[in-house]
Structure formats: structure tokens, C-alpha cells
Design an enzyme around this catalytic site. Sequence first.
Site, mmCIF file in Angstrom:
data_model
loop_
_atom_site.group_PDB
_atom_site.id
_atom_site.type_symbol
_atom_site.label_atom_id
_atom_site.label_comp_id
_atom_site.label_asym_id
_atom_site.label_seq_id
_atom_site.Cartn_x
_atom_site.Cartn_y
_atom_site.Cartn_z
ATOM 1 C CE1 TYR A 138 0.492 3.848 0.104
ATOM 2 C CE2 TYR A 138 0.212 4.066 2.499
ATOM 3 C CZ TYR A 138 0.813 3.417 1.198
ATOM 4 O OH TYR A 138 1.952 2.565 1.628
ATOM 5 C CE LYS B 265 3.357 5.911 -0.539
ATOM 6 N NZ LYS B 265 3.467 4.671 -1.520
#
Lengths: 332, 332, 332, 332
Positions: free
Chosen positions: B147, B175
Site C-alpha cells: 500500500y 495499491k
Amino acid sequence: MPPATSPSAARLPTPLRGVVPPLCTPLTPTGDVDTRSLRALVEHQLVAGVHGLFAVGSTGETAHLSDARRRTTIRTVAEAVAGRVPVLAGVVDTSTARVLDQARAAADAGADALVATAPFYATTHPLETADHFRRVRDGVDLPLFAYDIPASVHTKLAARTVLTLAADGTLAGLKDSSGDLGALRRLLVELRAQGSLDTFSVLTGSELTVDGALLAGAHGVVPGLGNVDPAGYLRVYEAATAGRWDDAAEEQDRLAALFGVIEAGTAAGTGAGTGTGAAPGMSTGASALGAFKAALHLLGLIDCPATAAPQTPLNEEAVRSVHTALQRAGLL
Amino acid sequence: MPPATSPSAARLPTPLRGVVPPLCTPLTPTGDVDTRSLRALVEHQLVAGVHGLFAVGSTGETAHLSDARRRTTIRTVAEAVAGRVPVLAGVVDTSTARVLDQARAAADAGADALVATAPFYATTHPLETADHFRRVRDGVDLPLFAYDIPASVHTKLAARTVLTLAADGTLAGLKDSSGDLGALRRLLVELRAQGSLDTFSVLTGSELTVDGALLAGAHGVVPGLGNVDPAGYLRVYEAATAGRWDDAAEEQDRLAALFGVIEAGTAAGTGAGTGTGAAPGMSTGASALGAFKAALHLLGLIDCPATAAPQTPLNEEAVRSVHTALQRAGLL
Amino acid sequence: MPPATSPSAARLPTPLRGVVPPLCTPLTPTGDVDTRSLRALVEHQLVAGVHGLFAVGSTGETAHLSDARRRTTIRTVAEAVAGRVPVLAGVVDTSTARVLDQARAAADAGADALVATAPFYATTHPLETADHFRRVRDGVDLPLFAYDIPASVHTKLAARTVLTLAADGTLAGLKDSSGDLGALRRLLVELRAQGSLDTFSVLTGSELTVDGALLAGAHGVVPGLGNVDPAGYLRVYEAATAGRWDDAAEEQDRLAALFGVIEAGTAAGTGAGTGTGAAPGMSTGASALGAFKAALHLLGLIDCPATAAPQTPLNEEAVRSVHTALQRAGLL
Amino acid sequence: MPPATSPSAARLPTPLRGVVPPLCTPLTPTGDVDTRSLRALVEHQLVAGVHGLFAVGSTGETAHLSDARRRTTIRTVAEAVAGRVPVLAGVVDTSTARVLDQARAAADAGADALVATAPFYATTHPLETADHFRRVRDGVDLPLFAYDIPASVHTKLAARTVLTLAADGTLAGLKDSSGDLGALRRLLVELRAQGSLDTFSVLTGSELTVDGALLAGAHGVVPGLGNVDPAGYLRVYEAATAGRWDDAAEEQDRLAALFGVIEAGTAAGTGAGTGTGAAPGMSTGASALGAFKAALHLLGLIDCPATAAPQTPLNEEAVRSVHTALQRAGLL
């Protein structure tokens, strides 16, 4: 507001569209502007079909050039271009009074439009920044672009500032080097909603996402890598304007791979490269600009690859990696 | 490396593609997880056709949720989804030992994959960050996404870290909430060059440039605004995968206009809105998440629009501006 | 407001003054808390005469410790101290609900006072931060210190927030690790003007400017380097309180020279040291905490110098440089 | 290296010690340098007993002054001072070639020493910064001070750079406006260890911690607030050099309270002040410099309190708050 009939404004399409490379400034070994190489670089760009040229921007090492060398550069470019495309000139300085002096000199040297940042070094507020652009525009009768480059200026232009100054005619356009394509998308949507996009030119300085920026409605691009491969950026632009988006993306991918040259200097000797020497001790800017100039030199376009002091020059390993990258990209 | 036959991994397509909204976490007026509203929100998403759901991410206010509420949220989502799409769960904490505890709890609560940031609060080095991801992956038998969210973590994941951990199988995907589409483009080009793009999933969290990210080769999107308008993001995704890029861009433009709701709270009473009250004194996050939740409440999907303490709630003027934006976007 | 007669509050002087080292957390080779070494470290501090101890702060690697290890650490310190000095405990987590859980656990483990930062990871506004501290204070009946550490939290506490929460009794004190002694000076002047300095304790975490902070009116210091040389900081404090400022400065100078050990790890092999190996690839935090622990190990106070994962350990060259620094400082 | 017998160097004590205010630059209502007021301000400073003056620094609004106005300012100050104390001049520009042009102009206008920052706008590396200072020093035969001001330049000078350039004679001193007194302490310890402190002058620009900086071994101070109250800073300096540290701290406390005027502009109308109007929309710099100039105007020292464009001027409420602060400080 300036008269719409000013000769310089007439030379600038409304809005300006297409590929407008920010020219490298070729230097002699002693640091003077190499006007012969500069003219050759200009001609190379015009032959490739660029839609404009941007002199003494960040890629042109403007921060490292004396006023005299800035003037020589703008004048040389304007004379070499001879009206074939518009010549934008950076007027980079810390605040209003100094930018006005830069602007007068650039106008005198033959620029068709000016590109100014928000004030830097001192703190600034969005209302002060708006006042700054208004004063610069009022002081010199040339179209004015705002230059949003937070990496150098350390503030980002507020969307509201750009929207206001687009609506009232202070600004002719925006060169967005913020790297924030999301913010640019929102700005484009709002500019369209207020009816500004037919006259106000939005150019991205993010050379790795030109396809996406054009898809989002930007008018053009100011790609530093366009010094080295203008034809590539023209292919991206032409594919995009023809709606061949997959072709645009494929060409952008090739350019994104080539863009890796900007790390030639900082990677040399660090273990990220293949060498065994010590890391060279240079800024990311010196590495990127050194790589662009090394490429131009390897391509035979400029006589000397030197960047301005105090930037550390590329070492031999770094230059070899630029050579390899040019071969892979099909340019050598 | 984990066995390829683990049941959870089996539930996750390789690579994961499509629209994977980061779910808001509906709360009761006293701050507990409103599981009824959460199930309704999940169902709304599945009906719209999303390809996955991301629970207790930043949009899910994970920073403001106790461990118990995080677990309740993941379990509720997993049970409501019942295997119809993969459920990703955020495991946000300051460093390895704490993330491992979060990861075990998320696995136990039914998550199909985990999403972890680099360490934050303490300083970190790229080699330490890589070690962190390896330890998290080794500790829990679920696919792991990195992330990249510098706005929260205050470092950006190094491309080399992602490339290495994609190649060795530590990471199942990324992500990217960095907002830096240029860096993502370079990463995609390098992932493709090393043969990782067939197995490693690249999802953008930049909800304003989904068309450009998909054009650049990303596999999907994790759009916070997708809580409010999942159908819009599915139209962007479907147009893009069908090569109808102008349609994708047009729908993205509509969503970009709607995205302006995130400033509902901070603009209320500042003179940027229409009100005359004092500025409300809230963070940008509280404004954005408050606006998403106000929209979900106005759409009848959740019972209570409250955000978690200590976030300042939207005032009435702000809620009215969300209502207006929903009407303009054709959602009300 | 809590009753003034709560037993814990009674154990905390009002205001807390003196030297309150933020304890390193000794670990076993497998990463568990080494309670034997921790008790030895506590005893070493008490023998030196410290006025309090701060457990599971940033120097205690709190970001890298699981909840279970945080609890073990606090309990071990509280039991070892046995009421001889107050034990402050860090309750570091991303936002209110999570900090409250940390606070309840710390109270249960025997802490006499709590030290909490502003929310991090998510954005925050000063009014939200004030609400955060109020909710934490209301939720647990222990004196609460605000921990201003922008290097970790990425916001600085607003002076107005501190002044308000000092005046209304929410906060018992401030641990200022901002490094901004100018801002601290203004805050001290304003705290004095509003009559707070007799009850509100201002402790500096800046271990290189303790003399200057005490001269400016701070009550004490929380020096990471105090793990290694508590006697030195006590000499600074005693000279300062006796008005022997030149003596205080001279001792602070000696400690400032010793503080150079924090770069032991990052300098090793970079050419800044004497070695020839490659740079070790570690964060500045891992270098500093690794050096403190290496020093404690060389001094025979703890059994194992390991820092928590994923921090890169010091290499042999780095440990040698710590050894040399201890000799120069007269500690070995 | 320059000859030790150069006339300018002879005028500069080695090391420079004491109070060296960075002069405000009084302007006329149309933005020209008000040379009459500037001479009056200089005389006011000399009467107070300052040990030097620093012209066209950040407090002198150098970022907002054209080259012509910078030259006028330096010449006016040099002529008004007439050799009674050394005149330092800022040579603030983006990089080496431009700083050299500034340096030649400053030398020509009568400066006794130059004060230059690291390059800004473009990125820089510590080795490039060191090269920058060497080239500036080699180009102009005047003593050179390094100006460490990360708030403007966005990098902090590396300690190693300063230590190297102090040892080899490139730099005559440092003006430290970093606000990081801890880093300054370590630097002072290392400068002393390498024998540089007898010749290399360390001046702090942190006007709130002069007592602490002098206690740590700094030679003097460059206080912006010294424009308004030079006598106060001289009392701090004299008490410190006499070893009366508590007196120094008490006077510094009084000045720290007065320093609150810098928020006169930004606080006016925000609810932090007493007014009810809208917030004025100005930068922190415009507020601080506007307040200093308002104070000088209220004290009768300068004819016009205007700051340079595009800085927003103080409103009436803000000026009233300056007036009140001067009364409280016993200056009116």
C-alpha cells in the site's frame, strides 16, 4: 488587459496545443552559451515538427544561468526559430519585481510568451500569488503562462488561483509540472465548466503520462525528454489527437523506458549500476540534465555535454549507460 | 513462499483486475460499527458489479478504529460477501510486529488478501521496508499487497523495492495511492519488462485518473468515491477494457466533478461556499470522509453519516453542498 | 476532570521536574522483551538519580513492539521502579480509539502517567487534536502529557492547543521532541503569562540543548542518550538548577560529542567512517537506537544489543565506532 | 584563498561577534528604497551599539527587491555606516553564476562581507553546494558567510560541508537560520574540536534562543526583531558575555513576548485576535515583515510601513496589535 492585437499574442495560437519541448541550453566547456549548438538543437526540433519551444525553463538550467546568458539563450532561440513556432521563455526569479525585470529582458530578446512561477524563497499566500501574476502580466505586453512546479517552488498553485486568472484573462495558460495528474483532472473539469478551455492552454510537464493527460483534455506537453526524442512525443500527440489511444500509450511506454536515463548519474557506482566505483555525489537534477545533454552529445546535436556549475558532471560509466539506453530506444 | 494451493489465494484472481472500492465503515452515533448498514453497503457494491472490496483501508477510517472494530468490520464484510468477490483487508500499523498481529486478526476474520504499508512513525530504509514485507508475508498465509500512500506514511515506496518483491513472489500486488502517475508508469514499464505483470496486480488509488492509469496498463482501481458511485467506476473500467477510451474519459470527467464533494466540509463557511458562518475547523480527511458518508446517508444506504472521533463532523451547509453535488451527478 | 486525589496523580510531582530518560527496550535475540536486562537498566537509572522514567516511547522502539510486548515492558518497569520515581508510559497509536485502548492497557500495567501524540496517519486539524487529547484524558484516570514529535507524527502541536489544554487541566505536561527551541521559548513565555508553569510540566526531548532549554524555563529533559549516560544529564540538570550555567554547558558539550554515536550505523562503510565496505542500508532511527543499545551492551547493562525488526542491525565497524566513542567520553 | 590583507577582510573582526541585525529595507509608497529612512534606521542601530549590520537578507525582503534596489540598499547602508561596523550583504540567488553576479554588485556597492545560501530552485547535492561556495569565494575578494535557511532554500546545510569549508578557509562564518539549535550545538562542538572557532564566526538567526545559542558557544546573533529593539538584544549579549545568564534569559523572555507581533497580520480577523472581520489572506512572511515595519513606523524611525509587492499589507486591526505589543514591551 492587454490589447488582443499585440503582435506577440498574434504569434501564439489560442489555445496553444501540441508538443513544446523545454530546450536544454548547450554550454561551452567554460560555461558560456554555445549558440551554434543551440541553433542546431532548435533546428532538430523544428524538423521533428514541434509546435513551440520553451527556452530557459528548468530543463534549460535557468537557475544556473546568469541574466546575460539567459538573454543570449532567448535571443538565439528566437532568431533561429524566426517565427516558425511560438517561443515561450521562462522568467524564473524569486518575486514580482525581479520577475518583471526578467520579463522585460525576455520580451526584448524576442520571446512570444512568458512562463512565470509563483514567488519562492519567501513565503507566499494564494492571494499574494494571484497579485504577483497580475502585476507581471500588467507590466509586460506578452501572454503569460503560470508555471506550477512544486519541486522547485515548494508550493503548489491553488486551483482557485488558476481558475480566477484564467477567467479574467491574466493567464494564457498553465504549464503543470506538479506531477499531480489528479489535481490537473479536476482543474480541467472546472476550466471546462467555466468556459475557459477554448482560450486557456493547459500543458503538462509530466513526460511519462502525456497520453493520460491528453485523454483528460490537456492541450499539449512540455517534455524535457523531448530534447532527446521529439519525434516520439509527436507520435504520442498525433496518435492521441487521432483517437488511437493504444498507439499513444505504446509510444509513451517506449519513452517511459528511455526516461530511465535520468538516473544515469546518481545510479553510477552505487551498486544499482554495473560499476564498482563510489557513488558520484550529484543531485537528481544534475543527473537528469547531464543525461539529456550526454544523449544530445552522443546523437551529435551539441558539441559539449557539460552542465552548468555547480552541478557534478556524469562520469564515464554514466555516459555509457546513456549510450546503451539510446541504443535500446532505437535512437542510436 | 506460501503454497499456491492455499484456499484464500485461490479466491484471489491472479492478477486481480477491475474495480475494488475501499469501503467506508458505517458507524452508529456512539461510534460502534453499524453492521447492518455495512452489509447494505456491501450489497450495493456487489449489485453494481465490483470485482473486489477493500475493508478497513484509509477510506474505511482504519486509523480511527480500535482493533475490535477493525475485526468486526472485516468479519461483517467477509460474511456479507460470502465468497462472491475477494475481500482485501488493510493491516495498517506502525511496524512489522504490529502489522503481523493485524494480519493474523484479519485472516481470522475472513480476509482473502492483506494490504500493508511500509513502516511509519519510526524512520525506515528501503531495505528495511523490503524486510518488513517479507516478514509479514512469511507470517500469514494470505496474498499480500503493498500500500503506497505517502500522504499517510510519509515515504514513497521505492520502485526497486516493489520490483524485487514482485519478482520473488512476496507481493501479489500494489495499491498505489501516491498520486504520482508518472512514477507508476515507469514502474509498470519495468514490471512488464521483468515479466511480472501477468501475476502481479497494479491497482491505482487515484480516483481522478483511472482512465489514464488503465491506459498505462494498471489492472484496476481502488476508488474511495466508488463508495458513492460504484456504477460510474465500472463504466470507466468497462469502457477502458473495451478500448472506448473517449467514453472512459467522459465518465471519469463526470466522476471528477462529483469528487469535489470532498471539500464540502473545509469549504463550508470559508467564503469558498455560499454560507456566512466561520470555517468549521476540520481536517481534509474529515471533510472527504464526512462527505462520502453524508452522500451514502443521503442515498439511503447507511443509517448514520457520523465519522469516527476526533474528526469534526460536517455542518449543515456542508451536507447541503453534498446533496447538491449528488443531484448534479444524477445520483439523487 | 479527574479527582486530584487519584493515587497515580499523587505519585507524579506537579510539575514533574528533572531527568526522565526514555528507556530503551532490551530485547532477546528472538525479539522478546528481555525483562532481566530491562530491570538492570532501570536500576542503573535509579542509582544514577533520575527523576522519572519514560517507558515505550520512541526511543523504546514502541512503533516496533506488539501490544503484548508494550504491556510487558510497562509492567516490568513499573515493578522494578516500585514507586521510587514516576513511570510515564507512551500510548502511541494512530488515533483516539486506539490510543484509548493503549492507555487502558498502560494504566493496567502500572503506569503513573501517559504520553500521547496527536493523531497520525490520517490528517488532523488542531481542533480535532485538542478533542483527541480531551477524550484520552477523560477515558483514563491518569495524568496525560502531550508528545510533540513532528519527525514521527508529521504535524507540530499548535501552541494554542497546548496553552488551552494546559489551562483547562486536560494536560499535565508536554514532552517537546520537535527540536524547535524557539517555538518552545515562546510557548514557555505564554504558559508563564497564563499562570500554567507551576502545574504544567515542560520537558524537552532535545538532548543536545538541555542547558538552553532549562535556561529558557523548561522543567526537565527526556534524553535518549540518558540511557547511556544518565549521570551526565544529571550533572547538566544540577548545574543548571544551581545557576552554574557554564558548568552545565560544558557537560552538555561532552554529551553532544558523545551523541555522535547515533550515526555509527549510517556512517559505517560510507567513507565517512574508516571502513571500506558498502553502506549498510539502514534508517537513521535504526542507526541511533542500534548505537544506544550497542553502548548499553558494551557497558554490560543489557545482554543483547538487538533492535526490533525490521531495523537493520549495526555491523562490526559501527559497533567499534560506538566503543571508541564510549572510551572518548570516559564511560569505558 | 584571498590575501589576508585585503582591505575589506581587515574591516571584519575574526571571528565576528555580537549583535548584527538583518536590516529591514524601508520602502516608499511606490516601492522604491526609502534611503532617508534607511539611513535613519542604520543610525538608530549604531547608536544602540550593534556590532555589524546585515543588508538585503531575508528580513530585508531581498527576494522582493530588484537588482537595482538591492544595490541602492547596500550602497546606502555602507555609506551611512562609513566603516564604523562591518556591513554584511546578502547575495541571494538561485545558483552559482547568479550569486557571483550578486556578489560582484555587492562588493562594488561597498559590502565588507557576503552571505550566500546553498543553491535553490534546482536540486543540489552537498558536494555541489560545497563547490558552489568555493566558486563564489574564489570569484569575489570578500569574506563569505554561509546562510543556512531551510525555510527558504528547502535544504539544510550538511554539517560536514560547513566543517570542511571552515577548515579550508572558504567560509568566514555561518548564519544559522535553521532553527535547529541541536544541530548547531553538535556543529559548534565539532568546529571547536577541529580548531576552527577562533576564526570561523557562528551567528544564530534564531532570535528567540539567543541566550541558549551563546551558552552553546555561538559568537553572535542576527535578530530580525533587532530592527525594532536592538538595545534588548545588546542587553542579552552583554549579560551572556558577562556570565549573567539569568539576566540574559530574562531579557530574552521579554523579547520572546514582543516577537509575537509577527502574527499580527495572520491573526487579525481570524478569531485569534479581537476583530470580527475576515482573515486577511497573507503569508506568514508578509505578516512578520509587515509587523516589523509597522513597529519601526510607529516608533518614528521610517516614513512608510509598506512591504514590497506582492505581500499583502497589514490591516488596521493588525497595526493596532503591533502598537499594543510595543507598549507592553516598554518601547512606546
